[in-house]
Design a protein around this motif. Structure first.
Motif, PDB file in Angstrom:
ATOM      1  N   HIS A 262      17.620 -55.227  16.450  1.00 27.50           N
ATOM      2  CA  HIS A 262      16.618 -56.158  15.917  1.00 27.50           C
ATOM      3  C   HIS A 262      16.840 -56.383  14.415  1.00 27.50           C
TER       4      HIS A 262
ATOM      5  N   TRP B  90       9.079 -62.054  20.689  1.00 22.90           N
ATOM      6  CA  TRP B  90      10.360 -62.437  21.279  1.00 22.90           C
ATOM      7  C   TRP B  90      10.774 -61.259  22.179  1.00 22.90           C
ATOM      8  N   GLU B  91      11.394 -61.549  23.295  1.00 24.30           N
ATOM      9  CA  GLU B  91      11.775 -60.452  24.200  1.00 24.30           C
ATOM     10  C   GLU B  91      12.722 -59.456  23.521  1.00 24.30           C
ATOM     11  N   HIS B  92      13.519 -59.923  22.554  1.00 22.08           N
ATOM     12  CA  HIS B  92      14.454 -58.975  21.911  1.00 22.08           C
ATOM     13  C   HIS B  92      13.710 -57.862  21.161  1.00 22.08           C
TER      14      HIS B  92
ATOM     15  N   TYR C 254      12.642 -55.628  24.762  1.00 21.89           N
ATOM     16  CA  TYR C 254      13.223 -55.595  26.100  1.00 21.89           C
ATOM     17  C   TYR C 254      13.990 -54.315  26.413  1.00 21.89           C
ATOM     18  N   LEU C 255      14.678 -53.753  25.441  1.00 21.25           N
ATOM     19  CA  LEU C 255      15.433 -52.511  25.700  1.00 21.25           C
ATOM     20  C   LEU C 255      14.481 -51.347  25.976  1.00 21.25           C
TER      21      LEU C 255
END
Lengths: 200, 194
Positions: free
Chosen positions: B27, B159-161, B164-165
């Protein structure tokens, strides 16, 4: 009539190594599953309840954002799974190949244009190849919007779609969206894309 | 002017398990860095070549806006976290939250809902308006409340970033964990400064 989450036409690991098994499983069961459930909630008890998804989306500007977002998510993922295959990749043939050459100059030129539309979509969205009244067009849409929606800037019949929401690639590719796009070409089910084209 | 990536004010492991090391590496080191690099490339030879970041956020559009605002938003987001911060705001900010939302619990609930329901990529914000009232707003993609004259106090990247992990599709779990990381001293200072 509630919409149902369709089964994938292949197993979760079938698109490895291009799209990994965990991504496929979460993408299908959780993301596509949630769009399906939320669409059903949004239309329950309304006049949309018995309508096919295409009919709902054709007039989506008249309905709530929940119908637009979840109806789009339901339709787009149905299409996305169908235009990929473990036996995919290569090039189109027949009438579609001729039409791509005519419109874009060559298959390579088309690929570059489609990849660029997918790479440059800022935020979440989809890249498309559509038939717009006999003309092939490549472009992208934000979020879960699609070219059959009445509110779409460019409207037409979708032939090929690529999901560039980060959930489609983040577990395997993280920030490297262009690598995911390159991998996509190895799993494109051209037989299905040609079948769609030949319906027109 | 040449923009540079501001360093994180904590270590890559300091936000675990709420936000994991790998998430922070990507990120900050990849996404935030890419916005900085893109911005530097895009402003060359434009009227924004020597602008400060706030001017770019308020006045530009297209690619310069997307990258400039994402530089601003991420810096603002990362700055508000700390390792083991205190749990709730105090002082004038706490009083104003109580006045405008009824209670800190109500505020948290409303902000969490805004973050959870933003469709697609974007940001949830706590802002102070021109009259000093607090409000919660949603912005898509690179959106930033400075453009409408509002003063940002706190933001959550959805934002998915951003998650998401660590959380995959479970955005609400990320939002829940987000509250445990906020350094309210930073937010209080933002509130008290103008």
């Amino acid at each position: 009539m509630a919409f149902e989450l369709p089964q994938l036409p292949y197993s979760y690991n079938a698109l490895e190594p291009h799209i990994d098994s965990l991504t496929m499983e979460i993408h299908h069961t959780k993301h596509h599953g949630a769009y399906t459930n939320n669409l059903n909630k949004a239309i329950e008890g309304t006049e949309l309840d018995k309508m096919p998804i295409d009919e709902i989306l054709k007039n989506v500007s008249k309905h709530s954002p929940a119908v637009r977002n979840n109806g789009g998510g339901y339709y787009n993922h149905n299409l996305f799974w169908s235009i990929m295959s473990p036996n995919g990749g290569g090039k189109p043939s027949g009438e579609l190949a001729k039409a791509i050459d005519k419109q874009f100059g060559s298959f390579e030129a088309f690929k570059e244009k489609f990849s660029n539309a997918a790479a440059t979509r800022f935020g979440s969205g989809w890249s498309w190849l559509i038939d717009k009244q006999g003309e092939l067009v490549v472009f992208s849409t934000p979020n879960q919007d699609n070219p059959i929606m009445d509110l779409a800037e460019i409207k037409g019949y979708p032939l090929l779609a690529l999901d560039v929401w980060e959930h489609a690639y983040y577990l395997k590719y993280q920030n490297r969206r262009p690598d995911y796009i390159n991998s996509f070409w190895h799993v494109v089910n051209w037989a299905e894309v040609e079948r769609r084209f030949n319906l027109l | 002017m040449e923009y540079t990536l501001p360093p994180l004010p904590y270590g890559l492991d300091d936000l675990s398990p709420a936000i994991g090391r790998q998430t922070l590496e990507f990120h900050h080191g990849k996404h935030h860095q890419a916005y900085v690099n893109n911005l530097n490339n895009l402003i060359k030879g434009t009227r924004f070549a020597d602008s400060d970041l706030e001017t770019i956020v308020k006045e530009s559009d297209g690619g310069i806006f997307n990258n400039g605002a994402q530089v601003w938003n991420h810096t603002f987001y990362f700055e508000a976290f700390a390792k083991n911060p205190k749990g709730e705001p105090t002082g004038p900010l706490a009083e104003r939250i109580g006045r405008d939302f009824g209670s800190f619990g109500n505020f948290k609930e409303a902000f969490s809902k805004a973050a959870a329901t933003l469709f697609g990529s974007g940001w949830a914000w706590l802002i102070k308006d021109a009259y000093g009232n607090l409000e919660i707003v949603q912005e898509s993609n690179a959106g930033n409340p400075l453009r409408t004259g509002l003063k940002p106090l706190l933001t959550c990247d959805v934002w998915e970033h951003a998650y998401y992990l660590d959380y995959q599709n479970r955005r609400p779990d990320y939002i829940n964990a987000f509250w445990s990381l906020i350094d309210w001293k930073v937010v209080e200072k933002r509130f008290e400064m103008g």
